[in-house]
Design a protein around this motif. Sequence first.
Motif, PDB file in Angstrom:
ATOM      1  N   GLN A 104     -31.243  31.469   2.392  1.00  0.00           N
ATOM      2  CA  GLN A 104     -29.881  31.932   2.198  1.00  0.00           C
ATOM      3  C   GLN A 104     -29.847  33.061   1.161  1.00  0.00           C
ATOM      4  O   GLN A 104     -30.498  32.987   0.126  1.00  0.00           O
ATOM      5  CB  GLN A 104     -29.019  30.768   1.718  1.00  0.00           C
ATOM      6  CG  GLN A 104     -27.603  31.146   1.379  1.00  0.00           C
ATOM      7  CD  GLN A 104     -26.830  29.956   0.852  1.00  0.00           C
ATOM      8  OE1 GLN A 104     -27.323  28.839   0.829  1.00  0.00           O
ATOM      9  NE2 GLN A 104     -25.617  30.198   0.439  1.00  0.00           N
ATOM     10  N   PRO A 125     -28.421  35.811   5.800  1.00  0.00           N
ATOM     11  CA  PRO A 125     -28.073  34.456   6.240  1.00  0.00           C
ATOM     12  C   PRO A 125     -27.157  33.767   5.221  1.00  0.00           C
ATOM     13  O   PRO A 125     -27.341  33.897   4.016  1.00  0.00           O
ATOM     14  CB  PRO A 125     -29.413  33.727   6.309  1.00  0.00           C
ATOM     15  CG  PRO A 125     -30.454  34.782   6.281  1.00  0.00           C
ATOM     16  CD  PRO A 125     -29.856  35.956   5.592  1.00  0.00           C
ATOM     17  N   LEU A 126     -26.177  33.031   5.723  1.00  0.00           N
ATOM     18  CA  LEU A 126     -25.278  32.277   4.862  1.00  0.00           C
ATOM     19  C   LEU A 126     -25.795  30.878   4.596  1.00  0.00           C
ATOM     20  O   LEU A 126     -25.196  30.134   3.819  1.00  0.00           O
ATOM     21  CB  LEU A 126     -23.876  32.228   5.475  1.00  0.00           C
ATOM     22  CG  LEU A 126     -23.224  33.603   5.669  1.00  0.00           C
ATOM     23  CD1 LEU A 126     -21.856  33.455   6.305  1.00  0.00           C
ATOM     24  CD2 LEU A 126     -23.130  34.350   4.354  1.00  0.00           C
ATOM     25  N   GLN A 127     -26.896  30.495   5.270  1.00  0.00           N
ATOM     26  CA  GLN A 127     -27.583  29.233   4.985  1.00  0.00           C
ATOM     27  C   GLN A 127     -29.049  29.380   5.362  1.00  0.00           C
ATOM     28  O   GLN A 127     -29.396  30.250   6.147  1.00  0.00           O
ATOM     29  CB  GLN A 127     -26.942  28.051   5.725  1.00  0.00           C
ATOM     30  CG  GLN A 127     -27.085  28.088   7.214  1.00  0.00           C
ATOM     31  CD  GLN A 127     -25.768  28.310   7.941  1.00  0.00           C
ATOM     32  OE1 GLN A 127     -24.823  28.836   7.380  1.00  0.00           O
ATOM     33  NE2 GLN A 127     -25.731  27.940   9.188  1.00  0.00           N
ATOM     34  N   ILE A 135     -27.719  29.978  12.962  1.00  0.00           N
ATOM     35  CA  ILE A 135     -27.043  29.996  11.667  1.00  0.00           C
ATOM     36  C   ILE A 135     -26.034  31.146  11.620  1.00  0.00           C
ATOM     37  O   ILE A 135     -26.063  32.061  12.446  1.00  0.00           O
ATOM     38  CB  ILE A 135     -28.048  30.141  10.508  1.00  0.00           C
ATOM     39  CG1 ILE A 135     -28.856  31.433  10.643  1.00  0.00           C
ATOM     40  CG2 ILE A 135     -28.968  28.939  10.431  1.00  0.00           C
ATOM     41  CD1 ILE A 135     -29.699  31.776   9.426  1.00  0.00           C
ATOM     42  N   ASN A 136     -25.152  31.101  10.633  1.00  0.00           N
ATOM     43  CA  ASN A 136     -24.212  32.197  10.390  1.00  0.00           C
ATOM     44  C   ASN A 136     -24.894  33.262   9.552  1.00  0.00           C
ATOM     45  O   ASN A 136     -25.560  32.958   8.555  1.00  0.00           O
ATOM     46  CB  ASN A 136     -22.972  31.684   9.664  1.00  0.00           C
ATOM     47  CG  ASN A 136     -22.126  30.803  10.542  1.00  0.00           C
ATOM     48  OD1 ASN A 136     -21.995  31.041  11.741  1.00  0.00           O
ATOM     49  ND2 ASN A 136     -21.546  29.782   9.963  1.00  0.00           N
ATOM     50  N   ARG A 138     -24.251  37.285   7.842  1.00  0.00           N
ATOM     51  CA  ARG A 138     -23.267  38.315   7.503  1.00  0.00           C
ATOM     52  C   ARG A 138     -23.931  39.680   7.558  1.00  0.00           C
ATOM     53  O   ARG A 138     -25.043  39.876   7.068  1.00  0.00           O
ATOM     54  CB  ARG A 138     -22.711  38.067   6.094  1.00  0.00           C
ATOM     55  CG  ARG A 138     -21.609  39.034   5.692  1.00  0.00           C
ATOM     56  CD  ARG A 138     -21.016  38.696   4.342  1.00  0.00           C
ATOM     57  NE  ARG A 138     -21.984  38.647   3.272  1.00  0.00           N
ATOM     58  CZ  ARG A 138     -22.452  39.707   2.610  1.00  0.00           C
ATOM     59  NH1 ARG A 138     -22.035  40.909   2.922  1.00  0.00           N
ATOM     60  NH2 ARG A 138     -23.318  39.553   1.637  1.00  0.00           N
ATOM     61  N   ILE A 145     -19.226  38.322  10.126  1.00  0.00           N
ATOM     62  CA  ILE A 145     -20.106  37.155  10.208  1.00  0.00           C
ATOM     63  C   ILE A 145     -20.357  36.841  11.677  1.00  0.00           C
ATOM     64  O   ILE A 145     -19.416  36.719  12.462  1.00  0.00           O
ATOM     65  CB  ILE A 145     -19.482  35.946   9.490  1.00  0.00           C
ATOM     66  CG1 ILE A 145     -19.341  36.259   8.003  1.00  0.00           C
ATOM     67  CG2 ILE A 145     -20.338  34.699   9.698  1.00  0.00           C
ATOM     68  CD1 ILE A 145     -18.629  35.197   7.205  1.00  0.00           C
ATOM     69  N   ILE A 146     -21.638  36.731  12.027  1.00  0.00           N
ATOM     70  CA  ILE A 146     -22.030  36.440  13.403  1.00  0.00           C
ATOM     71  C   ILE A 146     -23.017  35.277  13.408  1.00  0.00           C
ATOM     72  O   ILE A 146     -23.556  34.897  12.375  1.00  0.00           O
ATOM     73  CB  ILE A 146     -22.668  37.681  14.081  1.00  0.00           C
ATOM     74  CG1 ILE A 146     -23.832  38.206  13.226  1.00  0.00           C
ATOM     75  CG2 ILE A 146     -21.643  38.754  14.299  1.00  0.00           C
ATOM     76  CD1 ILE A 146     -24.567  39.363  13.834  1.00  0.00           C
ATOM     77  N   LYS A 147     -23.264  34.733  14.579  1.00  0.00           N
ATOM     78  CA  LYS A 147     -24.247  33.659  14.733  1.00  0.00           C
ATOM     79  C   LYS A 147     -25.540  34.271  15.271  1.00  0.00           C
ATOM     80  O   LYS A 147     -25.512  35.123  16.147  1.00  0.00           O
ATOM     81  CB  LYS A 147     -23.738  32.590  15.686  1.00  0.00           C
ATOM     82  CG  LYS A 147     -22.555  31.832  15.134  1.00  0.00           C
ATOM     83  CD  LYS A 147     -22.387  30.525  15.859  1.00  0.00           C
ATOM     84  CE  LYS A 147     -21.235  29.738  15.317  1.00  0.00           C
ATOM     85  NZ  LYS A 147     -21.461  29.177  14.018  1.00  0.00           N
ATOM     86  N   GLN A 161     -21.764  37.321  22.140  1.00  0.00           N
ATOM     87  CA  GLN A 161     -20.796  36.388  21.541  1.00  0.00           C
ATOM     88  C   GLN A 161     -19.417  36.644  22.074  1.00  0.00           C
ATOM     89  O   GLN A 161     -18.986  37.691  22.302  1.00  0.00           O
ATOM     90  CB  GLN A 161     -20.813  36.515  20.018  1.00  0.00           C
ATOM     91  CG  GLN A 161     -22.159  36.128  19.473  1.00  0.00           C
ATOM     92  CD  GLN A 161     -22.173  36.129  17.940  1.00  0.00           C
ATOM     93  OE1 GLN A 161     -21.166  36.261  17.284  1.00  0.00           O
ATOM     94  NE2 GLN A 161     -23.349  35.994  17.386  1.00  0.00           N
TER      95      GLN A 161
END
Length: 161
Positions: A104, A125-127, A135-136, A138, A145-147, A161
């Motif tokens: 992250q 990455p947000l995680q 994961i989400n 940015r 924010i995308i996956k 998406q």
Amino acid sequence: MSVWRKTQKTVQLGLTLLAACAFASNARAEDPGRTIFVPRAVIYPGDRITDTNLIERQLIVDPGNPPVFGEREEDLLGRIARRTLLPGELIPEMAIRAEDLVKQGRTYKLVYNSKYVSIVGVGVPLQSGAAGEIINVRNPESGVIIKARIEPDQTLAVNDQ
């Protein structure tokens, strides 16, 4: 029925029972069961599982039972404990996870591939996550924010998406 016959039948029944027990224990001695790997000492959450903190243990099960998690050492080595693992106890599959490939807050290559276009950029990455997880992420330039799916080479792959 005479007392002699009753005694004779009781002795025959006892001998039959004794033979059955001896046969069962002999069969159990011939079938050592399955070898599984268990912790040698306490493994705490966040610790990596290595061959030095695992030992072999015999588990006696019926041959028709499905495989038990932990029979193959490869399933455990390099994994991270999610919870405290006690010495000599079975390791449930849900008690371990794969090691995180992306962390992250760090920047990683973000890739979008389609039939007609390929876009490469940077994502944060947000995680943290392991290979194959979604994961989400940015985009630091736009803030969107995308996956994305984590690839084994630490790239983040974006799907439609």
